[in-house]
Motif scaffolding. Structure first.
Motif, PDB file in Angstrom:
ATOM      1  N   PHE A  27       0.830  -1.198   0.000  1.00  8.63           N
ATOM      2  CA  PHE A  27       0.000   0.000   0.000  1.00  8.63           C
ATOM      3  C   PHE A  27       0.866   1.250   0.000  1.00  8.63           C
ATOM      4  O   PHE A  27       0.570   2.220  -0.696  1.00  8.63           O
ATOM      5  N   LEU A  28       1.947   1.238   0.796  1.00 10.19           N
ATOM      6  CA  LEU A  28       2.852   2.397   0.809  1.00 10.19           C
ATOM      7  C   LEU A  28       3.490   2.608  -0.554  1.00 10.19           C
ATOM      8  O   LEU A  28       3.583   3.739  -1.037  1.00 10.19           O
ATOM      9  N   ALA A  29       3.943   1.532  -1.177  1.00 10.72           N
ATOM     10  CA  ALA A  29       4.562   1.658  -2.493  1.00 10.72           C
ATOM     11  C   ALA A  29       3.559   2.185  -3.512  1.00 10.72           C
ATOM     12  O   ALA A  29       3.875   3.063  -4.316  1.00 10.72           O
ATOM     13  N   TRP A  30       2.331   1.674  -3.463  1.00  8.25           N
ATOM     14  CA  TRP A  30       1.307   2.172  -4.386  1.00  8.25           C
ATOM     15  C   TRP A  30       0.952   3.615  -4.068  1.00  8.25           C
ATOM     16  O   TRP A  30       0.796   4.445  -4.955  1.00  8.25           O
ATOM     17  N   GLY A  31       0.828   3.933  -2.773  1.00  7.71           N
ATOM     18  CA  GLY A  31       0.427   5.276  -2.370  1.00  7.71           C
ATOM     19  C   GLY A  31       1.452   6.339  -2.699  1.00  7.71           C
ATOM     20  O   GLY A  31       1.102   7.475  -3.014  1.00  7.71           O
ATOM     21  N   PHE A  32       2.712   5.980  -2.621  1.00  7.38           N
ATOM     22  CA  PHE A  32       3.744   6.980  -2.882  1.00  7.38           C
ATOM     23  C   PHE A  32       4.190   7.013  -4.335  1.00  7.38           C
ATOM     24  O   PHE A  32       4.577   8.049  -4.844  1.00  7.38           O
ATOM     25  N   PHE A  45       5.256  -1.354 -12.660  1.00  3.61           N
ATOM     26  CA  PHE A  45       4.441  -2.122 -11.724  1.00  3.61           C
ATOM     27  C   PHE A  45       5.297  -3.129 -10.956  1.00  3.61           C
ATOM     28  O   PHE A  45       5.154  -3.280  -9.739  1.00  3.61           O
ATOM     29  N   GLY A  46       6.205  -3.802 -11.644  1.00  2.00           N
ATOM     30  CA  GLY A  46       7.119  -4.739 -10.986  1.00  2.00           C
ATOM     31  C   GLY A  46       8.020  -4.036  -9.987  1.00  2.00           C
ATOM     32  O   GLY A  46       8.288  -4.561  -8.897  1.00  2.00           O
ATOM     33  N   ALA A  47       8.486  -2.846 -10.357  1.00  2.00           N
ATOM     34  CA  ALA A  47       9.314  -2.076  -9.427  1.00  2.00           C
ATOM     35  C   ALA A  47       8.511  -1.672  -8.192  1.00  2.00           C
ATOM     36  O   ALA A  47       9.032  -1.666  -7.071  1.00  2.00           O
ATOM     37  N   MET A  48       7.246  -1.335  -8.402  1.00  3.72           N
ATOM     38  CA  MET A  48       6.401  -0.961  -7.276  1.00  3.72           C
ATOM     39  C   MET A  48       6.195  -2.157  -6.344  1.00  3.72           C
ATOM     40  O   MET A  48       6.290  -2.019  -5.116  1.00  3.72           O
ATOM     41  N   VAL A  49       5.951  -3.335  -6.897  1.00  4.74           N
ATOM     42  CA  VAL A  49       5.759  -4.524  -6.067  1.00  4.74           C
ATOM     43  C   VAL A  49       7.045  -4.863  -5.325  1.00  4.74           C
ATOM     44  O   VAL A  49       7.030  -5.152  -4.118  1.00  4.74           O
ATOM     45  N   GLY A  50       8.172  -4.810  -6.009  1.00  6.75           N
ATOM     46  CA  GLY A  50       9.458  -5.075  -5.361  1.00  6.75           C
ATOM     47  C   GLY A  50       9.754  -4.081  -4.255  1.00  6.75           C
ATOM     48  O   GLY A  50      10.206  -4.453  -3.166  1.00  6.75           O
ATOM     49  N   THR A  51       9.460  -2.811  -4.517  1.00  6.76           N
ATOM     50  CA  THR A  51       9.651  -1.776  -3.505  1.00  6.76           C
ATOM     51  C   THR A  51       8.725  -2.027  -2.320  1.00  6.76           C
ATOM     52  O   THR A  51       9.113  -1.829  -1.164  1.00  6.76           O
ATOM     53  N   GLY A  52       7.508  -2.458  -2.587  1.00  9.44           N
ATOM     54  CA  GLY A  52       6.567  -2.757  -1.512  1.00  9.44           C
ATOM     55  C   GLY A  52       7.042  -3.893  -0.626  1.00  9.44           C
ATOM     56  O   GLY A  52       6.906  -3.831   0.598  1.00  9.44           O
ATOM     57  N   LEU A  53       7.625  -4.935  -1.223  1.00 13.31           N
ATOM     58  CA  LEU A  53       8.112  -6.057  -0.435  1.00 13.31           C
ATOM     59  C   LEU A  53       9.338  -5.678   0.394  1.00 13.31           C
ATOM     60  O   LEU A  53       9.465  -6.071   1.555  1.00 13.31           O
ATOM     61  N   VAL A  54      10.225  -4.895  -0.187  1.00 11.16           N
ATOM     62  CA  VAL A  54      11.378  -4.413   0.576  1.00 11.16           C
ATOM     63  C   VAL A  54      10.903  -3.464   1.677  1.00 11.16           C
ATOM     64  O   VAL A  54      11.377  -3.522   2.813  1.00 11.16           O
ATOM     65  N   VAL A 114      -1.274   8.773   3.907  1.00 16.17           N
ATOM     66  CA  VAL A 114      -0.989   7.489   3.268  1.00 16.17           C
ATOM     67  C   VAL A 114      -0.424   6.511   4.297  1.00 16.17           C
ATOM     68  O   VAL A 114      -0.794   5.337   4.337  1.00 16.17           O
ATOM     69  N   VAL A 115       0.459   7.003   5.164  1.00 17.52           N
ATOM     70  CA  VAL A 115       1.053   6.150   6.188  1.00 17.52           C
ATOM     71  C   VAL A 115      -0.007   5.675   7.179  1.00 17.52           C
ATOM     72  O   VAL A 115      -0.014   4.508   7.569  1.00 17.52           O
ATOM     73  N   PHE A 120      -3.541   1.343   9.182  1.00 24.53           N
ATOM     74  CA  PHE A 120      -4.881   0.804   9.412  1.00 24.53           C
ATOM     75  C   PHE A 120      -5.106  -0.476   8.607  1.00 24.53           C
ATOM     76  O   PHE A 120      -5.711  -1.425   9.100  1.00 24.53           O
ATOM     77  N   LEU A 121      -4.614  -0.501   7.383  1.00 26.89           N
ATOM     78  CA  LEU A 121      -4.746  -1.696   6.553  1.00 26.89           C
ATOM     79  C   LEU A 121      -3.986  -2.865   7.171  1.00 26.89           C
ATOM     80  O   LEU A 121      -4.494  -3.995   7.212  1.00 26.89           O
ATOM     81  N   ALA A 122      -2.786  -2.608   7.665  1.00 31.52           N
ATOM     82  CA  ALA A 122      -2.003  -3.660   8.317  1.00 31.52           C
ATOM     83  C   ALA A 122      -2.754  -4.190   9.542  1.00 31.52           C
ATOM     84  O   ALA A 122      -2.801  -5.400   9.778  1.00 31.52           O
TER      85      ALA A 122
END
Length: 149
Positions: A27-32, A45-54, A114-115, A120-122
């Protein structure tokens, strides 16, 4: 104390914490970054998912101790309400976001909304997996008879 229920609850706590962090990081990666749809720009999109996991692993390292304390409190006090879990996770996210911010103007740090939403999502993900059954491993409390005055 039921050992089997305790072990199952521990597994749910670990799974809920990890999946809550993954949801928060994505969510943070998508939000930012707000990457495009995978069909439009698959690399972004792949970079966003990778950034989200990191990001999930970084958030997990920072939130581990405060989350562990609040999870222990919820388990021992049998706090199963969604409000407690949402407030706790949002508070942790906001606290981690504002630590070290020198807001001279008194304004919130940019990206605070966003944070908070990610926190809240977590909390929602954690509550769905483990928080709804907090303290289920403890023996039932004896019912006090009602006095008919």
């Amino acid at each position: 104390m039921d050992g089997g229920k305790f072990l199952v609850q521990l597994l749910k706590i670990v799974l809920g914490f990890i999946l809550g962090l993954v949801a928060c990081g994505l969510f943070l990666a998508w939000g930012f970054f707000q990457a495009a749809h995978p069909d439009e720009n698959p690399i972004a999109f792949g970079a966003m998912v990778g950034t989200g996991l990191v990001g999930a692993s970084v958030v997990g390292a920072a939130a581990f101790v405060p989350a562990g304390i609040l999870i222990a409190i919820a388990e021992l006090a049998r706090l199963r309400g969604i409000v407690f879990h949402l407030v706790a996770s949002g508070s942790i996210a906001f606290l981690l976001w504002t630590v070290g911010f020198d807001g001279e103007t008194g304004d919130l740090r940019p990206g605070s909304v966003v944070v908070l939403a990610a926190g809240f999502l977590a909390g929602l993900v954690y509550w769905t997996i483990a928080g709804r059954t907090s303290g289920c491993w403890q023996p039932e409390r004896p019912k006090e008879p009602m006095s008919g005055s």
